[in-house]
Enzyme design. Sequence first.
Site, PDB file in Angstrom:
ATOM      1  N   GLU A  13       0.852  -1.187   0.000  1.00 25.64           N
ATOM      2  CA  GLU A  13       0.000   0.000   0.000  1.00 25.64           C
ATOM      3  C   GLU A  13       0.893   1.243   0.000  1.00 25.64           C
ATOM      4  O   GLU A  13       1.874   1.300   0.715  1.00 25.64           O
ATOM      5  CB  GLU A  13      -0.829  -0.045   1.286  1.00 25.64           C
ATOM      6  CG  GLU A  13      -1.793   1.073   1.445  1.00 25.64           C
ATOM      7  CD  GLU A  13      -2.738   1.151   0.275  1.00 25.64           C
ATOM      8  OE1 GLU A  13      -3.439   0.163   0.026  1.00 25.64           O
ATOM      9  OE2 GLU A  13      -2.770   2.200  -0.396  1.00 25.64           O
ATOM     10  N   PHE A  14       0.525   2.219  -0.808  1.00 27.51           N
ATOM     11  CA  PHE A  14       1.358   3.427  -0.891  1.00 27.51           C
ATOM     12  C   PHE A  14       0.620   4.666  -0.409  1.00 27.51           C
ATOM     13  O   PHE A  14       0.992   5.787  -0.754  1.00 27.51           O
ATOM     14  CB  PHE A  14       1.847   3.640  -2.324  1.00 27.51           C
ATOM     15  CG  PHE A  14       2.575   2.443  -2.884  1.00 27.51           C
ATOM     16  CD1 PHE A  14       3.888   2.177  -2.501  1.00 27.51           C
ATOM     17  CD2 PHE A  14       1.952   1.567  -3.759  1.00 27.51           C
ATOM     18  CE1 PHE A  14       4.556   1.063  -2.985  1.00 27.51           C
ATOM     19  CE2 PHE A  14       2.615   0.450  -4.251  1.00 27.51           C
ATOM     20  CZ  PHE A  14       3.921   0.200  -3.871  1.00 27.51           C
ATOM     21  N   ARG A  69       2.812   9.701  15.844  1.00 27.03           N
ATOM     22  CA  ARG A  69       3.903   8.731  15.949  1.00 27.03           C
ATOM     23  C   ARG A  69       5.197   9.351  15.401  1.00 27.03           C
ATOM     24  O   ARG A  69       5.202   9.918  14.313  1.00 27.03           O
ATOM     25  CB  ARG A  69       3.573   7.453  15.159  1.00 27.03           C
ATOM     26  CG  ARG A  69       2.530   6.582  15.848  1.00 27.03           C
ATOM     27  CD  ARG A  69       2.144   5.401  15.001  1.00 27.03           C
ATOM     28  NE  ARG A  69       1.465   5.802  13.777  1.00 27.03           N
ATOM     29  CZ  ARG A  69       1.180   4.992  12.766  1.00 27.03           C
ATOM     30  NH1 ARG A  69       1.516   3.724  12.821  1.00 27.03           N
ATOM     31  NH2 ARG A  69       0.546   5.441  11.709  1.00 27.03           N
ATOM     32  N   PHE A  91       8.767  16.720  -2.391  1.00 27.07           N
ATOM     33  CA  PHE A  91       9.599  16.116  -1.340  1.00 27.07           C
ATOM     34  C   PHE A  91      10.968  16.770  -1.246  1.00 27.07           C
ATOM     35  O   PHE A  91      11.961  16.138  -0.918  1.00 27.07           O
ATOM     36  CB  PHE A  91       9.715  14.593  -1.527  1.00 27.07           C
ATOM     37  CG  PHE A  91       8.672  13.875  -0.739  1.00 27.07           C
ATOM     38  CD1 PHE A  91       7.338  14.002  -1.065  1.00 27.07           C
ATOM     39  CD2 PHE A  91       9.008  13.116   0.378  1.00 27.07           C
ATOM     40  CE1 PHE A  91       6.346  13.382  -0.308  1.00 27.07           C
ATOM     41  CE2 PHE A  91       8.027  12.492   1.148  1.00 27.07           C
ATOM     42  CZ  PHE A  91       6.691  12.631   0.797  1.00 27.07           C
ATOM     43  N   ARG A 142      -0.797   7.858   1.486  1.00 27.79           N
ATOM     44  CA  ARG A 142      -0.266   8.871   2.406  1.00 27.79           C
ATOM     45  C   ARG A 142      -1.375   9.258   3.363  1.00 27.79           C
ATOM     46  O   ARG A 142      -2.524   9.429   2.942  1.00 27.79           O
ATOM     47  CB  ARG A 142       0.135  10.149   1.639  1.00 27.79           C
ATOM     48  CG  ARG A 142       1.237   9.978   0.640  1.00 27.79           C
ATOM     49  CD  ARG A 142       1.198  11.111  -0.383  1.00 27.79           C
ATOM     50  NE  ARG A 142      -0.053  11.088  -1.159  1.00 27.79           N
ATOM     51  CZ  ARG A 142      -0.496  12.089  -1.911  1.00 27.79           C
ATOM     52  NH1 ARG A 142       0.191  13.210  -2.009  1.00 27.79           N
ATOM     53  NH2 ARG A 142      -1.631  11.980  -2.585  1.00 27.79           N
ATOM     54  N   GLU A 143      -1.032   9.409   4.639  1.00 23.58           N
ATOM     55  CA  GLU A 143      -2.024   9.938   5.568  1.00 23.58           C
ATOM     56  C   GLU A 143      -2.381  11.347   5.110  1.00 23.58           C
ATOM     57  O   GLU A 143      -1.543  12.065   4.571  1.00 23.58           O
ATOM     58  CB  GLU A 143      -1.461   9.932   6.989  1.00 23.58           C
ATOM     59  CG  GLU A 143      -1.380   8.513   7.515  1.00 23.58           C
ATOM     60  CD  GLU A 143      -0.749   8.429   8.890  1.00 23.58           C
ATOM     61  OE1 GLU A 143      -0.793   9.412   9.643  1.00 23.58           O
ATOM     62  OE2 GLU A 143      -0.206   7.350   9.194  1.00 23.58           O
ATOM     63  N   CYS A 148       5.732   5.578   9.361  1.00 23.14           N
ATOM     64  CA  CYS A 148       6.210   4.805   8.206  1.00 23.14           C
ATOM     65  C   CYS A 148       7.668   5.046   7.858  1.00 23.14           C
ATOM     66  O   CYS A 148       8.504   4.175   8.048  1.00 23.14           O
ATOM     67  CB  CYS A 148       5.326   5.097   7.000  1.00 23.14           C
ATOM     68  SG  CYS A 148       3.597   4.729   7.325  1.00 23.14           S
TER      69      CYS A 148
HETATM   70  C1  UGA Z   1       4.550   7.770   3.543  1.00 23.83           C
HETATM   71  C2  UGA Z   1       4.660   7.640   2.013  1.00 23.83           C
HETATM   72  O1  UGA Z   1       4.633   8.936   1.415  1.00 23.83           O
HETATM   73  C3  UGA Z   1       3.492   6.810   1.468  1.00 23.83           C
HETATM   74  O2  UGA Z   1       3.642   6.637   0.072  1.00 23.83           O
HETATM   75  C4  UGA Z   1       3.505   5.451   2.168  1.00 23.83           C
HETATM   76  O3  UGA Z   1       2.440   4.640   1.747  1.00 23.83           O
HETATM   77  C5  UGA Z   1       3.377   5.661   3.672  1.00 23.83           C
HETATM   78  O4  UGA Z   1       4.478   6.470   4.128  1.00 23.83           O
HETATM   79  C6  UGA Z   1       3.401   4.323   4.326  1.00 23.83           C
HETATM   80  O5  UGA Z   1       4.458   3.689   4.351  1.00 23.83           O
HETATM   81  O6  UGA Z   1       2.352   3.830   4.734  1.00 23.83           O
HETATM   82  P1  UGA Z   1       3.132   9.340   5.159  1.00 23.83           P
HETATM   83  O7  UGA Z   1       3.960   8.772   6.266  1.00 23.83           O
HETATM   84  O8  UGA Z   1       1.660   9.444   5.329  1.00 23.83           O
HETATM   85  O9  UGA Z   1       3.364   8.501   3.819  1.00 23.83           O
HETATM   86  O10 UGA Z   1       3.656  10.821   4.952  1.00 23.83           O
HETATM   87  P2  UGA Z   1       4.495  11.631   3.870  1.00 23.83           P
HETATM   88  O11 UGA Z   1       3.600  12.563   3.183  1.00 23.83           O
HETATM   89  O12 UGA Z   1       5.331  10.728   3.057  1.00 23.83           O
HETATM   90  O13 UGA Z   1       5.432  12.472   4.833  1.00 23.83           O
HETATM   91  C7  UGA Z   1       6.408  11.828   5.644  1.00 23.83           C
HETATM   92  C8  UGA Z   1       7.192  12.825   6.452  1.00 23.83           C
HETATM   93  O14 UGA Z   1       8.091  13.551   5.614  1.00 23.83           O
HETATM   94  C9  UGA Z   1       6.345  13.887   7.167  1.00 23.83           C
HETATM   95  O15 UGA Z   1       6.849  14.031   8.488  1.00 23.83           O
HETATM   96  C10 UGA Z   1       6.578  15.131   6.355  1.00 23.83           C
HETATM   97  O16 UGA Z   1       6.444  16.286   7.119  1.00 23.83           O
HETATM   98  C11 UGA Z   1       7.993  14.929   5.883  1.00 23.83           C
HETATM   99  N1  UGA Z   1       8.345  15.668   4.644  1.00 23.83           N
HETATM  100  C12 UGA Z   1       7.686  15.398   3.490  1.00 23.83           C
HETATM  101  C13 UGA Z   1       9.359  16.609   4.659  1.00 23.83           C
HETATM  102  O17 UGA Z   1       9.991  16.873   5.711  1.00 23.83           O
HETATM  103  N2  UGA Z   1       9.675  17.269   3.504  1.00 23.83           N
HETATM  104  C14 UGA Z   1       9.043  17.022   2.351  1.00 23.83           C
HETATM  105  O18 UGA Z   1       9.391  17.665   1.334  1.00 23.83           O
HETATM  106  C15 UGA Z   1       8.013  16.068   2.334  1.00 23.83           C
END
Ligand code: UGA
Length: 434
Positions: A149-150, A331, A250, A152-153, A261
């Site tokens: 699963e991919f 988390r 990103f 994003r929350e 995650c």
């Molecule tokens: C992430 C992946 O993006 C999903 O594709 C994956 O399915 C999911 O993990 C999972 O393994 O279930 P998620 O944890 O919901 O999703 O959040 P992201 O949007 O990926 O953000 C992750 C973290 O990176 C956040 O703390 C966010 O603030 C940070 N982030 C994101 C940055 O610091 N800079 C960025 O440019 C983007």
Amino acid sequence: MLKLSVIGTGYLGATHAAAMSSLGFEVVGVDIDPKKIELLSQGKVPFFEPGLGELLAAEIKSQRLKFTTDFSQISDCDVHFICVGTPQRSDSLAADLTYVDTSVASVAPRAKAGSLIVGKSTVPVGTANRLADVLRGANEKVELAWNPEFLREGFAVEDTLRPNRLVVGVTSDRAEEILKEVYASLLKDGVPWIRADLPTAELVKVAANSFLATKISFINAMAEICEAAGGDVTVLARAIGYDPRIGSRFLQAGIGFGGGCLPKDIRAFMARSEELGARQSLEFLREIDSINLRARARVIDLVKVELGQDLKGKRIAVWGAAFKPDSDDVRDSPALDIAVELGKAGASVRVHDPKAIEPARARFAHLDFTESIESCIAGADVILHLTEWKIYREINPVAIKSQVNQAIVIDGRNSLDKELWVRAGWKFRAPGRA
Ligand code: UGA
């Protein structure tokens, strides 16, 4: 029409169950937590996820979707999706597979002949083959597949119903056909379909998350260099992002990634690579992890540069507790981690978040939380912007200036309008911007 079960009803499972029901399938969601099941059965989501509440309520009303703690109710299902968590183990970097193992053990004896168990949880490569062996011993008439699963929350519904790809790890044409039937309407919309073997399907997920983590730590490393050299990482990110091979997403420098995650997935991947005798291949992820944790520490350093080494008696307003906006998930939240450390250093810290106060308080009862932005900033010596909720970008820096003790803001997410704050007379600091 196939009948589906979904085992585990957290962010992933609850969304998957409601989404599959909306595609017309009868779905039974199973969880061992009776409180969660009671809420879900009433059409209420036990966490904050935009759009899921409406979808869930509609599907409960349609009577296609049911939730239960009783595993015997899955016996007439054709496909069982395993959607339980795989958190980091407390004694190592590896993933804790207890929930996956017990879910498969609970489903196997009850699953009808010819049904398919489909893992969606993120697991160390090799888990599916191991579980397939277990299954052959427990119920040889049931097959195993892996379908990572991919989602994003914050975009869970959208990502489930309109994913950018579907990956299925299968060991037979029949298993692939069943999954094609489940996802038929998505395939009709042109979603790319990738058939893989079990290990590749498991690896796709952790490879994708490792790449995303690497991208974030890359830009945070550039932020460190910009600070040392007197550059601006936000301009740098914008400029390199125009190259389509790099892409601008990103590349938001700041306090780094958190959540349930990315951090635990890269650690579990490293742990697994060692078991596979391929430690060196993922050695770089160790650096990705340390750059990420350093990003949190660097914001604390910035606070000390502004307020002095001794933070005793200093009032710090923290905006944001969730690990990212549009989620109440705390988390491994970088924002809360920073708030806790500043508290330990003697500062008086007050945390605001539009959605995540309750879950944050459940984890860190000793922190001071408030639902009011006014009370958060009253008398503050510095405002830390740590989770980029839209409401914080809408705050007028002119209007709140008289409420703080010192007009200093640290934008830990590089997403406030610097010019606006500077024009309003604030001292504006942010990672990667000299
Ligand atoms: C992430 C992946 O993006 C999903 O594709 C994956 O399915 C999911 O993990 C999972 O393994 O279930 P998620 O944890 O919901 O999703 O959040 P992201 O949007 O990926 O953000 C992750 C973290 O990176 C956040 O703390 C966010 O603030 C940070 N982030 C994101 C940055 O610091 N800079 C960025 O440019 C983007």
